[in-house]
Design an enzyme around this catalytic site. Structure first.
Site, PDB file in Angstrom:
ATOM      1  N   ALA A   1      -4.980   3.272  -6.801  1.00 17.64           N
ATOM      2  CA  ALA A   1      -5.606   4.149  -5.807  1.00 17.64           C
ATOM      3  C   ALA A   1      -5.047   3.900  -4.408  1.00 17.64           C
ATOM      4  CB  ALA A   1      -7.121   3.928  -5.803  1.00 17.64           C
ATOM      5  N   GLY A   2      -4.450   2.739  -4.199  1.00 18.16           N
ATOM      6  CA  GLY A   2      -3.943   2.392  -2.872  1.00 18.16           C
ATOM      7  C   GLY A   2      -4.728   1.265  -2.233  1.00 18.16           C
ATOM      8  N   LYS A   3      -5.433   0.479  -3.043  1.00 18.23           N
ATOM      9  CA  LYS A   3      -6.279  -0.594  -2.505  1.00 18.23           C
ATOM     10  C   LYS A   3      -5.484  -1.607  -1.688  1.00 18.23           C
ATOM     11  CE  LYS A   3      -7.876  -2.187  -6.385  1.00 18.23           C
ATOM     12  NZ  LYS A   3      -7.116  -1.304  -7.293  1.00 18.23           N
ATOM     13  N   THR A   4      -4.327  -2.013  -2.200  1.00 20.47           N
ATOM     14  CA  THR A   4      -3.573  -3.069  -1.527  1.00 20.47           C
ATOM     15  C   THR A   4      -3.017  -2.587  -0.195  1.00 20.47           C
ATOM     16  OG1 THR A   4      -2.994  -4.071  -3.656  1.00 20.47           O
ATOM     17  CG2 THR A   4      -1.688  -4.709  -1.747  1.00 20.47           C
TER      18      THR A   4
ATOM     19  N   LYS B   1      -7.006 -11.801  -3.674  1.00 27.46           N
ATOM     20  CA  LYS B   1      -6.919 -11.037  -4.926  1.00 27.46           C
ATOM     21  C   LYS B   1      -7.271 -12.011  -6.041  1.00 27.46           C
ATOM     22  CE  LYS B   1      -5.173  -7.371  -7.327  1.00 27.46           C
ATOM     23  NZ  LYS B   1      -5.510  -5.945  -7.146  1.00 27.46           N
TER      24      LYS B   1
ATOM     25  N   GLU C   1      -9.970  -8.122  -2.696  1.00 30.77           N
ATOM     26  CA  GLU C   1      -9.537  -6.923  -3.413  1.00 30.77           C
ATOM     27  C   GLU C   1      -9.790  -7.063  -4.901  1.00 30.77           C
ATOM     28  OE1 GLU C   1      -5.430  -4.770  -4.674  1.00 30.77           O
ATOM     29  OE2 GLU C   1      -5.514  -5.469  -2.596  1.00 30.77           O
ATOM     30  N   GLY C   2     -10.407  -6.044  -5.466  1.00 31.31           N
ATOM     31  CA  GLY C   2     -10.656  -6.030  -6.897  1.00 31.31           C
ATOM     32  C   GLY C   2      -9.411  -5.672  -7.682  1.00 31.31           C
TER      33      GLY C   2
ATOM     34  N   GLY D   1      -8.143  -2.694 -10.292  1.00 25.69           N
ATOM     35  CA  GLY D   1      -8.520  -1.396 -10.848  1.00 25.69           C
ATOM     36  C   GLY D   1      -9.757  -0.843 -10.164  1.00 25.69           C
TER      37      GLY D   1
ATOM     38  N   SER E   1      -6.586   8.122   0.296  1.00 28.52           N
ATOM     39  CA  SER E   1      -5.220   7.661   0.066  1.00 28.52           C
ATOM     40  C   SER E   1      -4.414   8.722  -0.662  1.00 28.52           C
ATOM     41  CB  SER E   1      -5.265   6.357  -0.759  1.00 28.52           C
ATOM     42  OG  SER E   1      -3.973   5.936  -1.122  1.00 28.52           O
TER      43      SER E   1
END
Length: 229
Positions: free
Chosen positions: A14-17, A38, A117-118, A120, A177
């Site tokens: 999704a663009g989390k990082t 992470k 940060e998770g 997925g 995102s």
């Protein structure tokens, strides 16, 4: 006062990082100390530091507290698949309590901004009875949701918001995102719908970036809405 948030997404990739790195970079540019974590990552490659995950390396690079890799990413699984399946393949077991304990140790460093940060989305399984959402619940962290702009994102976003609320955690904000050089059909209309439907402030919209660096992402984000937490 130190702030910490759990970053999740509507989906894998999704663009989390990029969103997390952008927020950490923005905070550092404003004089804050920063730490990106992470705790669990699936997908590794051999580097000079040994087996590492690219997302965890990116978070390590923008953490002003200069953590060791193992502090950023204590549990690394080699295959880029669902964590519980990757663990099964390696003959390992995932332990939510251990993960929470490892993160608590890093939170004691009391960075001005810590992002956890998770992996997925919100309901990624860890064991037959546990999901990664349990980590955010155990730590009682407000959540930042990254919404991947694609067909179906309205449903994915609203279901994730409902799940976060059902788990009793506050949604501190969300980030849109874009995931390709060509915007999704009716992207602006979808953005407006998300703004109306998600009961939390928008921290920014990350467009498709040819150079997807933390510095570039920071220019599209805001930390102001997080000050309430």
């Amino acid at each position: 006062m130190p702030k910490a948030f759990f970053v999740t997404g509507t989906d894998t990739d999704a663009g989390k990082t990029l969103a997390s790195c952008g927020l950490l970079q923005l905070a550092h540019s404003q004089g804050w100390s920063t730490l990106g974590l992470k705790p669990l990552a699936a997908g590794a490659e051999q580097t000079e530091q040994g087996w590492t995950n690219s997302d965890a390396l990116a978070l390590q690079a923008v953490s002003s507290l200069q953590p060791a890799y193992a502090e950023v990413n204590p549990v690394l699984l080699k295959q880029p698949i669902a964590p519980h399946l990757a663990a099964l393949e390696e003959g390992r077991s995932l332990n939510l309590e251990r993960l929470a304990g490892l993160v608590r140790g890093q939170l004691m460093k009391r960075a001005d901004l810590t992002l956890v940060e998770g992996a997925g989305g919100w309901r990624v399984p860890l064991t037959p009875g546990q999901t990664l959402a349990g980590l955010a619940k155990a730590l009682q962290l407000p959540v930042i949701l990254v919404v991947r702009l694609k067909l179906g994102c309205l449903n994915h976003a609203l279901l994730t918001v409902e799940a976060i609320q059902r788990d009793g955690l506050p949604l501190a904000g969300w980030i849109a995102s874009s995931q390709g050089p060509e915007p999704m059909l009716q992207e602006e209309a979808n953005l407006q719908s998300l703004l109306q439907l998600i009961p939390a402030p928008c921290l920014g919209h990350l467009p498709w970036l040819e150079s997807a660096t933390a510095e570039a992402a920071a220019g599209f984000l805001s930390l102001e809405p997080l000050n309430a937490h």
